[in-house]
Design a protein around this motif. Structure first.
Motif, mmCIF file in Angstrom:
data_model
loop_
_atom_site.group_PDB
_atom_site.id
_atom_site.type_symbol
_atom_site.label_atom_id
_atom_site.label_comp_id
_atom_site.label_asym_id
_atom_site.label_seq_id
_atom_site.Cartn_x
_atom_site.Cartn_y
_atom_site.Cartn_z
ATOM 1 N N LEU A 104 14.356 -156.980 -1.362
ATOM 2 C CA LEU A 104 14.056 -157.254 0.072
ATOM 3 C C LEU A 104 14.699 -158.655 0.522
ATOM 4 C CD1 LEU A 104 10.293 -157.240 -0.701
ATOM 5 C CD2 LEU A 104 11.769 -155.302 0.299
ATOM 6 N N LEU A 106 17.395 -159.067 2.019
ATOM 7 C CA LEU A 106 18.679 -158.636 2.537
ATOM 8 C C LEU A 106 19.465 -159.622 3.280
ATOM 9 C CD1 LEU A 106 16.643 -155.514 4.183
ATOM 10 C CD2 LEU A 106 18.347 -155.525 2.259
ATOM 11 N N THR A 107 18.862 -160.696 3.608
ATOM 12 C CA THR A 107 19.742 -161.859 4.276
ATOM 13 C C THR A 107 20.718 -162.754 3.348
ATOM 14 O OG1 THR A 107 18.128 -163.108 4.195
ATOM 15 C CG2 THR A 107 18.509 -162.158 6.260
ATOM 16 N N HIS A 112 22.963 -158.699 -0.301
ATOM 17 C CA HIS A 112 23.584 -157.775 0.687
ATOM 18 C C HIS A 112 24.760 -156.911 0.231
ATOM 19 C CE1 HIS A 112 24.276 -156.550 5.051
ATOM 20 N NE2 HIS A 112 25.619 -156.780 4.531
ATOM 21 N N LEU A 228 36.302 -136.534 15.528
ATOM 22 C CA LEU A 228 34.800 -136.503 14.873
ATOM 23 C C LEU A 228 35.121 -135.806 13.596
ATOM 24 C CD1 LEU A 228 31.763 -136.810 15.092
ATOM 25 C CD2 LEU A 228 31.604 -134.624 15.896
ATOM 26 N N PHE A 232 34.073 -137.889 9.607
ATOM 27 C CA PHE A 232 33.562 -137.105 8.482
ATOM 28 C C PHE A 232 34.387 -136.968 7.307
ATOM 29 C CE2 PHE A 232 30.275 -135.538 12.057
ATOM 30 C CZ PHE A 232 29.301 -136.362 11.402
ATOM 31 N N SER B 40 18.900 -132.594 -0.693
ATOM 32 C CA SER B 40 19.588 -133.264 0.596
ATOM 33 C C SER B 40 20.420 -132.447 1.404
ATOM 34 C CB SER B 40 20.218 -134.698 0.046
ATOM 35 O OG SER B 40 21.269 -134.225 -0.673
ATOM 36 N N GLY B 41 20.865 -131.244 0.729
ATOM 37 C CA GLY B 41 21.954 -130.690 1.534
ATOM 38 C C GLY B 41 22.926 -131.134 1.228
ATOM 39 N N ARG B 346 15.065 -151.729 7.160
ATOM 40 C CA ARG B 346 15.676 -153.132 6.460
ATOM 41 C C ARG B 346 14.850 -154.298 7.013
ATOM 42 N NH1 ARG B 346 22.091 -152.103 6.969
ATOM 43 N NH2 ARG B 346 21.880 -150.568 5.342
ATOM 44 N N ALA B 349 11.602 -154.512 5.330
ATOM 45 C CA ALA B 349 11.545 -155.102 4.339
ATOM 46 C C ALA B 349 11.862 -156.475 4.142
ATOM 47 C CB ALA B 349 12.685 -154.489 3.375
ATOM 48 N N LYS B 352 9.170 -159.445 4.901
ATOM 49 C CA LYS B 352 8.058 -159.641 3.935
ATOM 50 C C LYS B 352 8.433 -160.883 3.168
ATOM 51 C CE LYS B 352 6.818 -155.071 2.585
ATOM 52 N NZ LYS B 352 7.139 -153.797 1.751
ATOM 53 N N VAL B 353 9.677 -161.402 2.961
ATOM 54 C CA VAL B 353 10.205 -162.299 2.065
ATOM 55 C C VAL B 353 10.831 -163.495 3.007
ATOM 56 C CG1 VAL B 353 10.534 -161.236 -0.002
ATOM 57 C CG2 VAL B 353 12.381 -161.542 1.575
ATOM 58 N N LEU B 356 12.969 -163.752 10.308
ATOM 59 C CA LEU B 356 14.154 -163.220 10.761
ATOM 60 C C LEU B 356 14.492 -164.030 12.075
ATOM 61 C CD1 LEU B 356 13.696 -159.510 9.682
ATOM 62 C CD2 LEU B 356 15.044 -161.370 8.308
ATOM 63 N N ASP B 360 20.108 -163.594 11.162
ATOM 64 C CA ASP B 360 19.638 -162.744 10.135
ATOM 65 C C ASP B 360 19.703 -161.037 10.291
ATOM 66 O OD1 ASP B 360 18.974 -164.943 8.690
ATOM 67 O OD2 ASP B 360 17.174 -165.285 9.692
ATOM 68 N N LYS B 363 22.942 -160.294 9.825
ATOM 69 C CA LYS B 363 23.524 -160.060 8.487
ATOM 70 C C LYS B 363 22.968 -158.789 7.814
ATOM 71 C CE LYS B 363 23.117 -164.901 7.443
ATOM 72 N NZ LYS B 363 22.167 -166.091 6.531
ATOM 73 N N ILE B 364 21.684 -158.389 8.130
ATOM 74 C CA ILE B 364 21.085 -157.485 7.488
ATOM 75 C C ILE B 364 21.742 -155.925 8.153
ATOM 76 C CG2 ILE B 364 19.236 -158.729 6.743
ATOM 77 C CD1 ILE B 364 17.566 -157.004 8.477
ATOM 78 N N ASN B 413 30.214 -138.637 18.790
ATOM 79 C CA ASN B 413 30.241 -139.345 17.541
ATOM 80 C C ASN B 413 29.027 -139.664 17.108
ATOM 81 O OD1 ASN B 413 32.815 -139.426 17.728
ATOM 82 N ND2 ASN B 413 32.859 -141.478 18.679
ATOM 83 N N VAL B 415 26.177 -137.688 17.172
ATOM 84 C CA VAL B 415 25.638 -136.611 16.599
ATOM 85 C C VAL B 415 26.003 -136.263 15.227
ATOM 86 C CG1 VAL B 415 25.099 -134.059 16.949
ATOM 87 C CG2 VAL B 415 25.462 -135.595 18.844
ATOM 88 N N VAL B 416 24.773 -136.100 14.288
ATOM 89 C CA VAL B 416 25.031 -135.998 12.941
ATOM 90 C C VAL B 416 24.193 -134.522 12.765
ATOM 91 C CG1 VAL B 416 24.973 -136.561 10.689
ATOM 92 C CG2 VAL B 416 25.052 -138.121 12.358
ATOM 93 N N PRO B 417 24.950 -133.326 12.833
ATOM 94 C CA PRO B 417 24.346 -131.925 12.876
ATOM 95 C C PRO B 417 24.247 -131.728 11.275
ATOM 96 C CG PRO B 417 26.663 -131.833 13.405
ATOM 97 C CD PRO B 417 26.403 -133.073 12.859
ATOM 98 N N TYR B 418 23.260 -132.328 10.571
ATOM 99 C CA TYR B 418 23.191 -132.354 9.156
ATOM 100 C C TYR B 418 21.993 -131.549 8.439
ATOM 101 C CZ TYR B 418 23.730 -134.668 4.613
ATOM 102 O OH TYR B 418 23.710 -134.969 3.391
#
Lengths: 247, 419
Positions: A104, A106-107, A112, A228, A232, B40-41, B346, B349, B352-353, B356, B360, B363-364, B413, B415-418
Motif C-alpha cells: 500500500l 505506493l509513495t 514503487h 498505434l 502496441f 484475460s484474452g 492506487r 490503497a 489507507k497508510v 496524500l 504524492d 509519485k504513485i 491512442n 482506445v484499447v479495443p481489447y
C-alpha cells in the motif's frame, strides 16, 4: 563496507537474504560474482547457495508478507536491471516490518520501484504469450526464437505446456542463449547455442504465406494508423514475427 | 479455388466486424487435445490500422442473399466470392493455432442459400473442431438472425462467445438500408441467447460439471454514421443491452464508405473521433458507474468531439467538484476526469497508510494534467485557473489540440479495443 557476493541464481539471492537476517548484518550491496567490482576497502562475504535456506525465505515472504510479494520479487529478479538485488533486499526488509500492507506504501521509492519493474516484466510476459511464433521443423518440432527485454522464458513456459500439450516445442531466447524445451510431458530450461540452424518442415512455408496474406488483408484501408500499431507492438519484436518478414 | 485464395477473400470480407476480444473463457486443455482459453484474452498481433489480431476472423461464405446497402458483401456488390468447407476452416484454425498465430477462431458468414443452411454449416464446423480435432481454443461464433433458435442454442454448446449484430441502431435505419433484417428477429435471437446463458450460469452454481454454454457471454456491433441516429439513441440502446440482455460488449464501428448507394450518407472518411467518443462513453457505463442519461440528454444528444465524455459531464456538473483526494468516496474518484480505474485504486490503497499531497499523487503515477482542475489534496487546489466551466474547458481543449497536432487520428491512442 560489506558486500555479499552470490552465484547469480534466485536461490542464491534468497540465501543471501537469509544470511543477512540471521547474521544480523546489513550488506551495503548484494552482487552476482561475475559482476563484482568492489573497491579496495570492501569487505566481501561469499554466499554459498543453500536450497533449504532459500526455501525458508521463500515461504516466509509468502506467508509473512504476501504471495504477491514473492511474485514481484521473482519478476524483478528476472528483469536483470542494475542493482536488482539491493532493491529486492530493501523491499523485503520493509515487507518483513510492515507485513502485507507493504504494497500500500505506493509513495515509498522502493515499493514503487518494485511494483513498476515487476509490472514491466509482467507486461512483457503477457505480450510474449501473443507474439511468440512457432515454426514447424523437420521432425515434428515447433521452434520459436525470441529476444525479450527481460528473462521471461520460464514465465511463458507453463502457459504453452498447458495449451500446446500434445506437441514438441522449443522457445529459444537467442539473446541469452537459453531455451525451454517441451516433450509432450514436461518442460526444462537448457542452454542452446544462438547460432544454430534449423530445417523447416515441408508445409511450413505455405502456412507462413497464408498467415502473412491474412495479416495484410485484415487491416481496414481507410483507417491506417501505424503509430498505434507500433505502440502496441514495438518494432524490436518484429524480428521473429512471421507476418512482419519479407519473403 | 486454392485455400490461400479463399482465405484472402473471406478474411477481407470479415474485417469490418470489429469484435476482437478473446477474453472471458476458462476452457481448459484436455489431454490429447490442442488449446486452452486464457481468461484475460491474448492479442497476437496488430495490423497496420492499429487493431489487434486475436482470433482468425473469417466468413464461412461471402455469397450473400441479402443486399444491405452498407455492406461489402451485398448481393449487388461486384466482389470476388468464395465459400469454405468445414474441413478447410478446421485445418487453418488448428495450423495457425499450433504456431501461436492466433487465440482461436471468429467465424461469421454471409447468408448462404438461407439462414438455416448457413447456421447449420457454422454449427457443423465448430462441432468438427471440438469433437474431431479436440480443439479447446477460443471460438467466437456468429448467430445468424432468422435461423432456427434450436440451431443457435445447439451452437452455444461449442462456442465461447456468440454474437448477433444489430448493425443499425434504429428500426428506420434497418428498413432503409437492410430491408431483410428485422428488428424483432434480431432481438429474439439475442434474447434467446441471454436466457440460455442465464440458465447455464444458474445450473452451474449447483452442478459444477454443467456443460458450458457461451461462457464468455454475447456481444453485438453497431455501425455509427451510416444513419442519422444520435449518440443518445445509441447509448440508450447499449445501456439496455447491458442491463436487460446482459451483453458482455457492444462494439461500435465507424461507417467506412463502401458503396455509392444514394441512401447512404456521402462522407470522405469514417467518423473515427465519434467512434472513439462512443467507446469512451461505453467504458463509463460499464466500469465507472455512469448511466446514459447522465452523459447525454435531449439538450445534448451527441457526445462532444472536442472533449472526452467524462470531462464534458464534469464541466456540466462543476458543483460536485473539486473533490478531496484523501476523503472522496471511491465511486467519486472514478468520476474525476483523468483518473481511471487504475489510478483510483492506487489512490484508495495509498491513502489507507497516509494522507496524500499533490506530489504524492505524481509519485504513485496518477496523471494530473486533467485531474488537477477537479481535485484538492489536503484541502489545496492545484489548477492554474479558477473553477469555472469556460476557463477549465479552454485548458482541457487546448491540451487536446496540442497533443493531436490537429490530426484526428492520433486520438486513437486512447482506445484499447481489447476486452
Amino acid at each position: 563496507m560489506l558486500y555479499y557476493i552470490y552465484d547469480g541464481s534466485f536461490q542464491g539471492l534468497l540465501t543471501a537474504v537469509y544470511e543477512a537476517y540471521y547474521r544480523r548484518e546489513e550488506p551495503f550491496d548484494i552482487t552476482p560474482e561475475n559482476n563484482f567490482s568492489g573497491d579496495l576497502f570492501a569487505r566481501q562475504v561469499h554466499i554459498k547457495t543453500d536450497g533449504d535456506k532459500a526455501g525458508r525465505v521463500f515461504r516466509a515472504v509468502k506467508e509473512k508478507i504476501s504471495p504477491r510479494a514473492i511474485k514481484q520479487v521473482y519478476y524483478v529478479f528476472l528483469s536483470e536491471i542494475m542493482q536488482r538485488e539491493t532493491l529486492i533486499y530493501c523491499y523485503l526488509k520493509k515487507g518483513f516490518k510492515l507485513g502485507k500492507d507493504v504494497d500500500l506504501y505506493l509513495t515509498d521509492k522502493t515499493v514503487h520501484e518494485i511494483q513498476k519493474v515487476s509490472q514491466k516484466v509482467g507486461r512483457e510476459k503477457h505480450r510474449m504469450l501473443g507474439l511468440i511464433r512457432f515454426r514447424k521443423l523437420v521432425g515434428d518440432i515447433y521452434y520459436a526464437p525470441i529476444e525479450p527485454d527481460y528473462n521471461i522464458v520460464t514465465l511463458v513456459a507453463p502457459h504453452f505446456a498447458r495449451r500446446l500439450s500434445d506437441q514438441n516445442w522449443v522457445i529459444h531466447d537467442t539473446r541469452r542463449g537459453s531455451a525451454v524445451l517441451y516433450n509432450k510431458k514436461e518442460w526444462v530450461l537448457a542452454q542452446l547455442d544462438p547460432g544454430r540452424e534449423f530445417r523447416l518442415s515441408e508445409e511450413e512455408k505455405d502456412y507462413q504465406q497464408m498467415w502473412r496474406g491474412y495479416f495484410n488483408s485484415a487491416s481496414v484501408p481507410g483507417r491506417t494508423n501505424t503509430r498505434l500499431q507500433r505502440q502496441f507492438m514495438p518494432v524490436r519484436y518484429w524480428k521473429y514475427l512471421i507476418e512482419k518478414q519479407e519473403l | 479455388m486454392e485455400l490461400a485464395e479463399k482465405l484472402k477473400i473471406l478474411s477481407a470480407a470479415a474485417k469490418y466486424d470489429v469484435s476482437c476480444s478473446s477474453s472471458g473463457s476458462r476452457r481448459a486443455n484436455v489431454p490429447g487435445g490442442v488449446g486452452s482459453a486464457a481468461y484475460s484474452g491474448i492479442c497476437h498481433s496488430w495490423t497496420d490500422d492499429g487493431r489487434c489480431v486475436s482470433l482468425l476472423k473469417i466468413l464461412f461464405s461471402n455469397e450473400c442473399l441479402y443486399n444491405c446497402a452498407y455492406c461489402v458483401n451485398r448481393i449487388s456488390s461486384d466482389t470476388p466470392r468464395a465459400t469454405f468447407t468445414p474441413e478447410e476452416v478446421a485445418d487453418l484454425t488448428i495450423n495457425f493455432y499450433r504456431r501461436n498465430y492466433i487465440e482461436g477462431l471468429f467465424l461469421s458468414s454471409a447468408i448462404y442459400r438461407n439462414e438455416n443452411y448457413t447456421m447449420e454449416l457454422l454449427l457443423k464446423t465448430v462441432k468438427k473442431l471440438r469433437h474431431e480435432y479436440n480443439f479447446n481454443g477460443y471460438i467466437h461464433l456468429k448467430a445468424i438472425p432468422g435461423a432456427d433458435l434450436a440451431l443457435i442454442s445447439e451452437a452455444g454448446k461449442y462456442a465461447d462467445r456468440m454474437s448477433v449484430n444489430i448493425e443499425l441502431p434504429s428500426e428506420e435505419g434497418l428498413k432503409l438500408l437492410a430491408p431483410r433484417k428485422k428488428k424483432e428477429v434480431i432481438l429474439k435471437s439475442i434474447g434467446s441467447l441471454t436466457e440460455n446463458i442465464k440458465r447455464y450460469r444458474e445450473e452451474r452454481k449447483v452442478f459444477k460439471n454443467t456443460p458450458t454454454f457461451v461462457p464468455a457471454g454475447q456481444s453485438t456491433q453497431l455501425i455509427v454514421g451510416a444513419t442519422p441516429d444520435s449518440d443518445l439513441k445509441i447509448m440508450r440502446l447499449s445501456e439496455t443491452l447491458y442491463k436487460s440482455f446482459d451483453l458482455k460488449r457492444v462494439y461500435y464501428s465507424a461507417y467506412v464508405p463502401v458503396s455509392n448507394d444514394p441512401k447512404l450518407p456521402r462522407i470522405s472518411s469514417p467518423p473515427l473521433v465519434r467512434e472513439n467518443r462512443l467507446y469512451q462513453a461505453d467504458w463509463l457505463l460499464r466500469f465507472y458507474g455512469f448511466s446514459a442519461g447522465e452523459l447525454l440528454d435531449k439538450q445534448h444528444p451527441n457526445l462532444d468531439l472536442e472533449l472526452d465524455p467524462k470531462a464534458s459531464w464534469a464541466l456540466r456538473n462543476l458543483h460536485l467538484f473539486p473533490v478531496e483526494i484523501n476523503t472522496a468516496e471511491y465511486r467519486m474518484l472514478l468520476r474525476v476526469p483523468g483518473i481511471g480505474v487504475t489510478s483510483a485504486k492506487r489512490i484508495a490503497a495509498a491513502r489507507k497508510v497516509g494522507s496524500l499531497g499533490y506530489e504524492d499523487l505524481k509519485k504513485i503515477g496518477v496523471v494530473l494534467k486533467r485531474a488537477r482542475y477537479f481535485i484538492t489534496c489536503r484541502g489545496k487546489y492545484f489548477g492554474d485557473v479558477n473553477i469555472r466551466e469556460d476557463l477549465i474547458k479552454n485548458k482541457l481543449v487546448g491540451s487536446f489540440q496540442r497533443k493531436s497536432d490537429g490530426k484526428q487520428l492520433t486520438m486513437f491512442n486512447d482506445v484499447v479495443p481489447y476486452r
